[in-house]
Scaffold this active site. Sequence first.
Site, PDB file in Angstrom:
ATOM      1  N   LYS A  55       0.804  -1.396   0.070  1.00 20.08           N
ATOM      2  CA  LYS A  55       0.026  -0.512  -0.051  1.00 20.08           C
ATOM      3  C   LYS A  55       1.119   0.938   0.008  1.00 20.08           C
ATOM      4  O   LYS A  55       2.033   1.215   0.457  1.00 20.08           O
ATOM      5  CB  LYS A  55      -1.317  -0.281   0.935  1.00 20.08           C
ATOM      6  CG  LYS A  55      -1.788   1.148   1.581  1.00 20.08           C
ATOM      7  CD  LYS A  55      -2.700   0.442   2.179  1.00 20.08           C
ATOM      8  CE  LYS A  55      -3.933   2.276   2.441  1.00 20.08           C
ATOM      9  NZ  LYS A  55      -4.332   2.196   1.528  1.00 20.08           N
ATOM     10  N   ILE A  81     -10.144   6.129  -1.880  1.00 20.48           N
ATOM     11  CA  ILE A  81      -9.281   5.766  -0.065  1.00 20.48           C
ATOM     12  C   ILE A  81      -8.761   6.900   0.362  1.00 20.48           C
ATOM     13  O   ILE A  81      -8.456   7.593   1.728  1.00 20.48           O
ATOM     14  CB  ILE A  81      -8.481   4.162  -0.465  1.00 20.48           C
ATOM     15  CG1 ILE A  81      -9.342   3.486  -0.461  1.00 20.48           C
ATOM     16  CG2 ILE A  81      -7.945   3.978   1.168  1.00 20.48           C
ATOM     17  CD1 ILE A  81     -10.275   2.841   0.524  1.00 20.48           C
ATOM     18  N   CYS A 140      -0.532  11.678  -7.861  1.00 17.04           N
ATOM     19  CA  CYS A 140      -1.058  12.943  -6.937  1.00 17.04           C
ATOM     20  C   CYS A 140      -0.055  14.017  -7.580  1.00 17.04           C
ATOM     21  O   CYS A 140       0.682  14.132  -7.939  1.00 17.04           O
ATOM     22  CB  CYS A 140       0.514  12.527  -5.605  1.00 17.04           C
ATOM     23  SG  CYS A 140       0.313  10.607  -4.839  1.00 17.04           S
TER      24      CYS A 140
END
Length: 315
Positions: A55, A81, A140
């Site tokens: 993760k 998430i 991101c």
Amino acid sequence: MVSAGASSLASPDLSTRVGPLRLQNPILTASGTFGYGLEFAERADLHRLGGLVTKGLSLEPLAGNPPVRIAETRGGMLNSIGLQNIGVDRFLSDVLPGLKDLPPKVIVNLFGYAQDEYVRLAERVDPYEGVAAVELNVSCPNVSKGGIEFGHDPDVLSGLVRRVRSATGKPIVVKLSPNVTSPQALGRAAQEGGADILSAVNTFVGMAIDTATKRPVLSTIRGGLSGPAIKPLALRIVFDVAREVDLPVIGIGGIETVDDVMEFLLAGASAVQVGTALFRDPRTAERLVDGLRARLRAEGVPSVDSLIGAAARPG
């Protein structure tokens, strides 16, 4: 190409080389779908996998987005998430010791919102022998560039990878976004910066609306679409990137059957990551290892390596 018919081949070679990494088989788990690995030790045989991609890890722990942050769609899943994670330091102290002696290669997924964060993360994991490689999540928003994703600008991406390259001796995997005009151009930029491997692709941006409430289902409105619905799109990108960028590719996108694995290998991937299918069956990855071995034996294919890129070869 691939020979047909039954064969007396006893044990096809499932090992594969992905840049500097030698994997015992081409089946890995995708970041964000298998926790940090240890959580699934009682539900799946971790020893049999080719690799585990953790993760995503940040410098500090993150709580992620508020619910609703997962929604099932026809043929897939939307998630928002928000990169919830325990932070790199806790991973290194509490999780990595339980992974480092397992046969699968441990690839640590890293993300940040400024180049310095990626650099510091790479420096932090560099001394740890249990980390086989780092995978950079470049989807991101780059806060110093007005919020554009690192993976959307070739110059920014090349510069980011170059800085991470100077911070670690680990192999660098760059996870390409599909939400761009030319993933190939971003792959070339990653190569110019010093990347060793590409993984393709990350999730597609999508959304869902609840017709009863007449509101978006996800709290963040948009999320990342994964699952079988994206496989043809991801496969096309892997095929194009593998032909146009001189780096090995790990294929990602809707993989849940042996046929899916075979398609990505034939398209040019040297390995694959299994993601959304693990939510339904945590043993999907090891099942694919068994299925791939049986398929190669049945078709008389001696090795995984003999399949890679065969769909692009003449004849």
